[in-house]
Design a protein around this motif. Structure first.
Motif, PDB file in Angstrom:
ATOM      1  N   GLN A 130      -7.163  38.006  -2.308  1.00 57.18           N
ATOM      2  CA  GLN A 130      -8.102  37.893  -1.200  1.00 57.18           C
ATOM      3  C   GLN A 130      -7.473  37.125  -0.037  1.00 57.18           C
ATOM      4  O   GLN A 130      -7.610  37.511   1.124  1.00 57.18           O
ATOM      5  CB  GLN A 130      -9.379  37.192  -1.649  1.00 57.18           C
ATOM      6  N   VAL A 131      -6.758  36.050  -0.386  1.00 53.84           N
ATOM      7  CA  VAL A 131      -6.128  35.242   0.655  1.00 53.84           C
ATOM      8  C   VAL A 131      -4.974  36.013   1.296  1.00 53.84           C
ATOM      9  O   VAL A 131      -4.759  35.926   2.513  1.00 53.84           O
ATOM     10  CB  VAL A 131      -5.633  33.895   0.080  1.00 53.84           C
ATOM     11  N   ALA A 132      -4.230  36.807   0.509  1.00 52.56           N
ATOM     12  CA  ALA A 132      -3.153  37.627   1.070  1.00 52.56           C
ATOM     13  C   ALA A 132      -3.723  38.614   2.081  1.00 52.56           C
ATOM     14  O   ALA A 132      -3.147  38.827   3.159  1.00 52.56           O
ATOM     15  CB  ALA A 132      -2.415  38.366  -0.043  1.00 52.56           C
ATOM     16  N   GLU A 133      -4.872  39.217   1.745  1.00 51.12           N
ATOM     17  CA  GLU A 133      -5.516  40.143   2.669  1.00 51.12           C
ATOM     18  C   GLU A 133      -5.983  39.400   3.930  1.00 51.12           C
ATOM     19  O   GLU A 133      -5.813  39.876   5.052  1.00 51.12           O
ATOM     20  CB  GLU A 133      -6.707  40.811   1.989  1.00 51.12           C
ATOM     21  N   GLN A 134      -6.540  38.208   3.717  1.00 50.59           N
ATOM     22  CA  GLN A 134      -6.992  37.392   4.842  1.00 50.59           C
ATOM     23  C   GLN A 134      -5.811  37.007   5.731  1.00 50.59           C
ATOM     24  O   GLN A 134      -5.890  37.032   6.962  1.00 50.59           O
ATOM     25  CB  GLN A 134      -7.678  36.134   4.306  1.00 50.59           C
ATOM     26  N   LEU A 135      -4.699  36.699   5.091  1.00 53.03           N
ATOM     27  CA  LEU A 135      -3.513  36.276   5.838  1.00 53.03           C
ATOM     28  C   LEU A 135      -2.914  37.422   6.641  1.00 53.03           C
ATOM     29  O   LEU A 135      -2.515  37.236   7.804  1.00 53.03           O
ATOM     30  CB  LEU A 135      -2.475  35.707   4.873  1.00 53.03           C
TER      31      LEU A 135
ATOM     32  N   ALA B 231      -0.129  29.044  -0.920  1.00 54.02           N
ATOM     33  CA  ALA B 231       1.254  29.171  -1.368  1.00 54.02           C
ATOM     34  C   ALA B 231       1.420  30.369  -2.294  1.00 54.02           C
ATOM     35  O   ALA B 231       2.398  31.118  -2.196  1.00 54.02           O
ATOM     36  CB  ALA B 231       1.698  27.889  -2.075  1.00 54.02           C
ATOM     37  N   GLN B 232       0.458  30.583  -3.178  1.00 51.08           N
ATOM     38  CA  GLN B 232       0.536  31.724  -4.091  1.00 51.08           C
ATOM     39  C   GLN B 232       0.430  33.036  -3.322  1.00 51.08           C
ATOM     40  O   GLN B 232       1.134  34.011  -3.628  1.00 51.08           O
ATOM     41  CB  GLN B 232      -0.578  31.623  -5.134  1.00 51.08           C
ATOM     42  N   ALA B 233      -0.450  33.070  -2.321  1.00 50.74           N
ATOM     43  CA  ALA B 233      -0.587  34.281  -1.504  1.00 50.74           C
ATOM     44  C   ALA B 233       0.694  34.560  -0.731  1.00 50.74           C
ATOM     45  O   ALA B 233       1.119  35.717  -0.601  1.00 50.74           O
ATOM     46  CB  ALA B 233      -1.765  34.130  -0.546  1.00 50.74           C
ATOM     47  N   LEU B 234       1.338  33.515  -0.217  1.00 54.01           N
ATOM     48  CA  LEU B 234       2.595  33.697   0.518  1.00 54.01           C
ATOM     49  C   LEU B 234       3.686  34.239  -0.397  1.00 54.01           C
ATOM     50  O   LEU B 234       4.486  35.086   0.011  1.00 54.01           O
ATOM     51  CB  LEU B 234       3.028  32.372   1.152  1.00 54.01           C
ATOM     52  N   VAL B 235       3.739  33.730  -1.637  1.00 53.43           N
ATOM     53  CA  VAL B 235       4.717  34.251  -2.591  1.00 53.43           C
ATOM     54  C   VAL B 235       4.463  35.729  -2.851  1.00 53.43           C
ATOM     55  O   VAL B 235       5.389  36.544  -2.892  1.00 53.43           O
ATOM     56  CB  VAL B 235       4.671  33.453  -3.911  1.00 53.43           C
ATOM     57  N   ALA B 236       3.191  36.087  -3.017  1.00 55.80           N
ATOM     58  CA  ALA B 236       2.853  37.490  -3.246  1.00 55.80           C
ATOM     59  C   ALA B 236       3.298  38.356  -2.076  1.00 55.80           C
ATOM     60  O   ALA B 236       3.847  39.441  -2.264  1.00 55.80           O
ATOM     61  CB  ALA B 236       1.345  37.629  -3.465  1.00 55.80           C
ATOM     62  N   LEU B 237       3.084  37.863  -0.862  1.00 59.26           N
ATOM     63  CA  LEU B 237       3.495  38.629   0.321  1.00 59.26           C
ATOM     64  C   LEU B 237       5.015  38.676   0.443  1.00 59.26           C
ATOM     65  O   LEU B 237       5.573  39.675   0.912  1.00 59.26           O
ATOM     66  CB  LEU B 237       2.881  38.015   1.576  1.00 59.26           C
TER      67      LEU B 237
ATOM     68  N   THR C 264     -10.723  41.291  -8.068  1.00 53.42           N
ATOM     69  CA  THR C 264      -9.727  40.808  -7.114  1.00 53.42           C
ATOM     70  C   THR C 264      -9.394  39.351  -7.397  1.00 53.42           C
ATOM     71  O   THR C 264     -10.279  38.500  -7.442  1.00 53.42           O
ATOM     72  CB  THR C 264     -10.248  40.942  -5.667  1.00 53.42           C
ATOM     73  N   ARG C 265      -8.119  39.075  -7.604  1.00 54.07           N
ATOM     74  CA  ARG C 265      -7.681  37.699  -7.787  1.00 54.07           C
ATOM     75  C   ARG C 265      -7.807  36.955  -6.468  1.00 54.07           C
ATOM     76  O   ARG C 265      -7.681  37.527  -5.391  1.00 54.07           O
ATOM     77  CB  ARG C 265      -6.237  37.680  -8.291  1.00 54.07           C
ATOM     78  N   LEU C 266      -8.025  35.646  -6.565  1.00 57.19           N
ATOM     79  CA  LEU C 266      -8.249  34.859  -5.361  1.00 57.19           C
ATOM     80  C   LEU C 266      -7.068  34.947  -4.408  1.00 57.19           C
ATOM     81  O   LEU C 266      -7.236  35.093  -3.194  1.00 57.19           O
ATOM     82  CB  LEU C 266      -8.529  33.394  -5.737  1.00 57.19           C
ATOM     83  N   TYR C 267      -5.849  34.883  -4.943  1.00 61.50           N
ATOM     84  CA  TYR C 267      -4.694  34.923  -4.049  1.00 61.50           C
ATOM     85  C   TYR C 267      -4.565  36.276  -3.356  1.00 61.50           C
ATOM     86  O   TYR C 267      -4.022  36.375  -2.260  1.00 61.50           O
ATOM     87  CB  TYR C 267      -3.396  34.555  -4.784  1.00 61.50           C
TER      88      TYR C 267
ATOM     89  N   ASP D 118       5.927  32.939 -17.448  1.00 57.29           N
ATOM     90  CA  ASP D 118       4.841  32.010 -17.155  1.00 57.29           C
ATOM     91  C   ASP D 118       4.716  31.873 -15.643  1.00 57.29           C
ATOM     92  O   ASP D 118       5.216  30.932 -15.043  1.00 57.29           O
ATOM     93  CB  ASP D 118       5.116  30.654 -17.807  1.00 57.29           C
ATOM     94  N   VAL D 119       4.093  32.854 -15.017  1.00 55.33           N
ATOM     95  CA  VAL D 119       3.994  32.884 -13.564  1.00 55.33           C
ATOM     96  C   VAL D 119       2.540  32.872 -13.135  1.00 55.33           C
ATOM     97  O   VAL D 119       1.648  33.342 -13.847  1.00 55.33           O
ATOM     98  CB  VAL D 119       4.698  34.115 -12.961  1.00 55.33           C
ATOM     99  N   ALA D 120       2.302  32.355 -11.946  1.00 62.64           N
ATOM    100  CA  ALA D 120       0.944  32.189 -11.463  1.00 62.64           C
ATOM    101  C   ALA D 120       0.209  33.507 -11.295  1.00 62.64           C
ATOM    102  O   ALA D 120      -1.004  33.579 -11.455  1.00 62.64           O
ATOM    103  CB  ALA D 120       0.960  31.426 -10.136  1.00 62.64           C
ATOM    104  N   MET D 121       0.935  34.578 -10.972  1.00 62.02           N
ATOM    105  CA  MET D 121       0.261  35.861 -10.754  1.00 62.02           C
ATOM    106  C   MET D 121      -0.361  36.398 -12.042  1.00 62.02           C
ATOM    107  O   MET D 121      -1.287  37.201 -11.986  1.00 62.02           O
ATOM    108  CB  MET D 121       1.247  36.888 -10.188  1.00 62.02           C
TER     109      MET D 121
END
Length: 240
Positions: free
Chosen positions: A23-28, A61-67, A18-21, A230-233
């Motif tokens: 985990q944060v997306a799930e937390q969010l 910010a990365q998690a928000l982009v993913a969402l 699981t990528r860190l973002y 070249d994206v963070a994901m």
């Protein structure tokens, strides 16, 4: 005669990392559900939200982009981030992971289709096509100057280049993957400094099309799609 020994049971497959973002997306999404937020409700400012979740602003910010990519939230220039609908916890996280996993394939497809499209546009464009391309460039430049990411202008530019190729089949293929391309567009233009770099790439493509140079147009489009890749994901480090 003795029977052969029964082989030991196979170990279960290792669970996906699981990528860190993620985990944060799930937390969010859990935080949104716990706090009873529904469609149209605005999230707190990123600094405050990061503190509440106990994560860095960069990771948030990365998690928000993913969402945003999977449609759970929307980022509105000057108005913050709002919830767009029900966030189904595990379903949302699975959608985020699926998006990240298919990003390389989406980018490969974009490169194959749009590089050819740019080349054809350089030989087939009309004055009307060039005018539409210029309008899209102006729209994106205006949005970027105002601090926006320029997603709509970016979309208009690529649509204008596709139209200038005058290839109905290629245009249909681009339309088929339009939703997937929008995912990469949102992800790319959310990177720091990326909107201005993307705009510069668009201008190089437009100049080559205007000059009627198919090789230069293809090269400029290829370089632009490489920038998008070249994206963070894709570069983010997964966590065990």
């Amino acid at each position: 005669m003795s029977s052969s020994p029964t082989p030991p049971p196979a170990f279960p497959p290792r669970p996906p990392r699981t990528r860190l973002y993620e985990q944060v997306a799930e937390q969010l999404t859990g935080w949104i559900s716990t706090n009873g937020l529904t469609a149209g409700d605005k999230l707190p400012p990123e600094r405050e939200l990061a503190a509440q979740l106990g994560v860095s602003r960069a990771t948030l910010a990365q998690a928000l982009v993913a969402l945003e990519v999977v449609g759970a939230v929307a980022v509105r220039h000057g108005d913050g981030t709002v919830v767009t609908g029900a966030t189904g916890g595990r379903r949302i996280v699975d959608a985020v992971r699926a998006h990240a996993d298919r990003l390389p394939e989406i980018i490969d497809t974009r490169d194959a289709l749009e590089t050819k499209i740019a080349s054809l546009a350089a030989t087939r464009r009309t004055d009307e096509d060039l005018a539409r391309i210029d309008l899209a460039l102006t729209a994106m430049a205006r949005a970027v100057e105002q601090g926006d990411r320029g997603v709509e202008g970016d979309e208009e530019f690529h649509a204008a280049v596709t139209a200038a190729a005058h290839s109905p089949l290629l245009a249909r293929l681009m339309a088929e993957i339009g939703g997937l391309i929008r995912e990469t567009r949102i992800e790319s233009l959310s990177q720091p400094g990326r909107p201005r770099n993307s705009l510069a790439g668009h201008r190089a493509i437009a100049d080559a099309i205007r000059a009627g140079d198919p090789s230069a147009a293809a090269a400029a489009m290829h370089a632009h799609v490489e920038l998008v890749s070249d994206v963070a994901m894709l570069s983010g480090h997964p966590e065990a």
